[in-house]
Design a protein around this motif. Sequence first.
Motif, PDB file in Angstrom:
ATOM      1  N   GLU A 525      -3.277  -4.601   2.569  1.00  0.00           N
ATOM      2  CA  GLU A 525      -2.485  -4.066   1.465  1.00  0.00           C
ATOM      3  C   GLU A 525      -3.149  -4.366   0.121  1.00  0.00           C
ATOM      4  O   GLU A 525      -3.171  -3.525  -0.782  1.00  0.00           O
ATOM      5  CB  GLU A 525      -1.079  -4.675   1.503  1.00  0.00           C
ATOM      6  CG  GLU A 525      -0.095  -4.050   0.539  1.00  0.00           C
ATOM      7  CD  GLU A 525       0.204  -2.595   0.887  1.00  0.00           C
ATOM      8  OE1 GLU A 525       0.374  -1.802  -0.063  1.00  0.00           O
ATOM      9  OE2 GLU A 525       0.239  -2.256   2.074  1.00  0.00           O
ATOM     10  N   LYS A 526      -3.739  -5.550   0.009  1.00  0.00           N
ATOM     11  CA  LYS A 526      -4.394  -5.920  -1.242  1.00  0.00           C
ATOM     12  C   LYS A 526      -5.605  -5.033  -1.516  1.00  0.00           C
ATOM     13  O   LYS A 526      -5.885  -4.689  -2.665  1.00  0.00           O
ATOM     14  CB  LYS A 526      -4.811  -7.393  -1.206  1.00  0.00           C
ATOM     15  CG  LYS A 526      -3.635  -8.361  -1.277  1.00  0.00           C
ATOM     16  CD  LYS A 526      -4.104  -9.799  -1.331  1.00  0.00           C
ATOM     17  CE  LYS A 526      -2.911 -10.755  -1.441  1.00  0.00           C
ATOM     18  NZ  LYS A 526      -3.359 -12.179  -1.482  1.00  0.00           N
ATOM     19  N   GLU A 529      -4.316  -1.723  -2.846  1.00  0.00           N
ATOM     20  CA  GLU A 529      -3.909  -1.873  -4.251  1.00  0.00           C
ATOM     21  C   GLU A 529      -5.131  -1.969  -5.165  1.00  0.00           C
ATOM     22  O   GLU A 529      -5.160  -1.391  -6.253  1.00  0.00           O
ATOM     23  CB  GLU A 529      -3.045  -3.127  -4.414  1.00  0.00           C
ATOM     24  CG  GLU A 529      -1.678  -3.011  -3.741  1.00  0.00           C
ATOM     25  CD  GLU A 529      -0.910  -4.320  -3.780  1.00  0.00           C
ATOM     26  OE1 GLU A 529      -1.448  -5.310  -4.349  1.00  0.00           O
ATOM     27  OE2 GLU A 529       0.214  -4.361  -3.242  1.00  0.00           O
ATOM     28  N   LYS A 530      -6.161  -2.680  -4.677  1.00  0.00           N
ATOM     29  CA  LYS A 530      -7.368  -2.862  -5.474  1.00  0.00           C
ATOM     30  C   LYS A 530      -8.080  -1.522  -5.677  1.00  0.00           C
ATOM     31  O   LYS A 530      -8.590  -1.244  -6.772  1.00  0.00           O
ATOM     32  CB  LYS A 530      -8.299  -3.853  -4.782  1.00  0.00           C
ATOM     33  CG  LYS A 530      -9.467  -4.288  -5.653  1.00  0.00           C
ATOM     34  CD  LYS A 530     -10.254  -5.413  -4.992  1.00  0.00           C
ATOM     35  CE  LYS A 530     -11.421  -5.851  -5.881  1.00  0.00           C
ATOM     36  NZ  LYS A 530     -12.210  -6.938  -5.255  1.00  0.00           N
ATOM     37  N   ARG A 533      -6.183   0.491  -8.342  1.00  0.00           N
ATOM     38  CA  ARG A 533      -6.472  -0.034  -9.690  1.00  0.00           C
ATOM     39  C   ARG A 533      -7.921   0.255 -10.083  1.00  0.00           C
ATOM     40  O   ARG A 533      -8.208   0.548 -11.245  1.00  0.00           O
ATOM     41  CB  ARG A 533      -6.216  -1.544  -9.743  1.00  0.00           C
ATOM     42  CG  ARG A 533      -4.750  -1.953  -9.686  1.00  0.00           C
ATOM     43  CD  ARG A 533      -4.569  -3.392 -10.144  1.00  0.00           C
ATOM     44  NE  ARG A 533      -5.390  -4.312  -9.361  1.00  0.00           N
ATOM     45  CZ  ARG A 533      -5.003  -4.876  -8.203  1.00  0.00           C
ATOM     46  NH1 ARG A 533      -3.800  -4.601  -7.712  1.00  0.00           N
ATOM     47  NH2 ARG A 533      -5.803  -5.698  -7.572  1.00  0.00           N
ATOM     48  N   ALA A 559       0.821   3.760  -4.126  1.00  0.00           N
ATOM     49  CA  ALA A 559       0.858   2.791  -5.228  1.00  0.00           C
ATOM     50  C   ALA A 559       2.251   2.207  -5.418  1.00  0.00           C
ATOM     51  O   ALA A 559       3.264   2.820  -5.054  1.00  0.00           O
ATOM     52  CB  ALA A 559       0.397   3.467  -6.520  1.00  0.00           C
ATOM     53  N   GLY A 560       2.271   1.011  -6.027  1.00  0.00           N
ATOM     54  CA  GLY A 560       3.535   0.419  -6.432  1.00  0.00           C
ATOM     55  C   GLY A 560       4.048   1.096  -7.690  1.00  0.00           C
ATOM     56  O   GLY A 560       3.340   1.898  -8.311  1.00  0.00           O
ATOM     57  N   GLN A 563       1.848   0.724 -10.840  1.00  0.00           N
ATOM     58  CA  GLN A 563       0.589   1.449 -10.752  1.00  0.00           C
ATOM     59  C   GLN A 563       0.819   2.960 -10.822  1.00  0.00           C
ATOM     60  O   GLN A 563      -0.002   3.701 -11.351  1.00  0.00           O
ATOM     61  CB  GLN A 563      -0.145   1.077  -9.461  1.00  0.00           C
ATOM     62  CG  GLN A 563      -1.610   1.447  -9.455  1.00  0.00           C
ATOM     63  CD  GLN A 563      -2.387   0.781 -10.578  1.00  0.00           C
ATOM     64  OE1 GLN A 563      -2.195  -0.401 -10.871  1.00  0.00           O
ATOM     65  NE2 GLN A 563      -3.259   1.542 -11.228  1.00  0.00           N
TER      66      GLN A 563
END
Length: 633
Positions: A525-526, A529-530, A533, A559-560, A563
């Motif tokens: 998940e990270k 997200e990365k 971004r 995206a969250g 974001q």
Amino acid sequence: MDEEQITAAAYNDRSSYAKNRNKKRKSAGNRFLQNAKGFGRKHSFGRGAELEQEEYNYFLEILEALNGMTGDDTEERSTMANNVYAQIRDKEIKACSNQLSSRVLDNLLGFTDEETLQHVMTVFGENFRVVCCDKFASHVLQKTLFIAVLRCIGEMQVDEDKDASECRKKRKSDVGREMDYNLVMDFSPGHRRVCGKFVKKVAKFLLNNLEEFVWDSFGNYVIRQCVSNLAGITELKIGKGNSAEIRKLIVPDKWFKLINEFCSRLLVWPQFPEFPYNEFTSVLLQNILTSLDQTQDKFQMLQIGEKLLNDSFLLKDPEQDQSDERQKLPKVFHRDSSIRLLEVLVSVADPNFFKDQLYKRLFQGNVLLLSQTRATNFSVQKFLDCVSDKHILEHFFSELEVGLEEILQLGHTGVVASLAKACSRLACQQGKFVKLLLEALHCSDATGVKLLTPVLNLMPPEKQSSVQIHLHGSLILQAILDFNKPIKLVTAILETKNDQLAKVFTDPKGSFIVNAFIASKFVGEKSREKLIRHMEGCYMDLALSSHGSRVLELLYESAGSSQKEAIVRELSERVAQLNSKPWGVIINRKLRVEAYRQNPSQWKNSSKAIGGQRAEKIFDDIVDTGSQSKKRK
């Protein structure tokens, strides 16, 4: 020009693009029409049977009217079909044997009423021998058989299929609309029985004349279509070249006996061992194997497979020079027609026959040599696409690993792509594959774009003259992202500059890498997200590309909330530019970029409300599913 005018212009551009695309689809039909008019002006009234000038001009007018019709014209086509067939009453065979009129009759047959179709079936039933091998009439016979099959089995199709058929009526394909029309129309029981009798009559006639028609190019095609239709397989052309849509329909079980009869007749022929090496008979056997797979007749399929293997495939070809290592391969690998038949057999074989016969007797020990040969490397690809046994893949891999670099140098990159997909599918040899691939591409110690580019281009860094994404390179990377430990390539993607990634993601082949990155359960998940971004500053570049805009949607959906706002905020700063492209207009509408530009706070609140509604709907669906399960229990 204000933003509303820009938006309108963009929609008009997209509309013009769609119209131009539709014009291209009709170009082939228009070319035929123009050629037919040219023949008429030279007083040459069509190839095949000669028509009178008045008849020829009549069919020209009908063809021109057909080319001008749109999708929602079923009633008009039906009226035209019945009128045209009424005009050729008692002259059907002659009309079907002319190139121009056969094209018209073929296009209209599916929209005839019950009485008209039954009359055509009666005429053909009395003249099978004439029309089966005629260059033009055979096409109308094939269409008659196809329509009879559809009308006979229409009531057998499940409701879901009928609903799907209703939706498909919107398609531009004339054949697709014709098929759906004949499946969903409410024909009388008597008419359906007549259609069923015609299908059986055609099959019986072909069986009784198999020795004659198998070797004829047009008769052979009629046999192939008959066998496929008896199994419920239909193929619709949906584009240029060989692209087609396969639809599988429910058919009466008694039709399967007719397929078995075709198989039984062919198996006892003395010429059967030579069938794979003749273009006509090879394709016929391919159709039969596909049909047997559809009917799940494993016994008959095994009989054909064993006879092909023992009596034909494993023979040595006396015409080949046995001093050449490649010529020592079994005979099946020396002809294009037999190689294609083998590929079909590989795709339909049951696991035991696949492992004990096809692999051990044909492929084992020959894998590297087959992969290095232009004609046979496709057989290796098909084998890898169908393998389901980890142990076989491990043996296969051990033969390929020593020559992976040479395979890439030869341009047989499809073998490596299929190997990657097999490693992903069977969760086998994944780490070893990545290691060998990077060694073959001379980039084992590279990072970032210096690692990513060779994989995407399938070219070592020292040999790259221009940066161009290879289709198989993209597919290999997508497969690796689904490996259990894709960290090396994930890191390479995230370490590549965002503007370079944007170029990859806007490429038709590179854009699908994001699908794999987002969907993979082994990409954390990270990392997702990365990546989202990391692409900041390049969202507009994505939005202004037809393929990149799809990537942007994927990133946005993953995206969250913060974001998502960052994506829309970046786009909102250049709304006019966003609306300059049709896909940019779509992004504006879906992500509500204009709304954000006018009132960010309201956009945030409405986004939260939409998110809440989605979550509530998902919860309701779960509750409904649970309630239904309890009721079933």
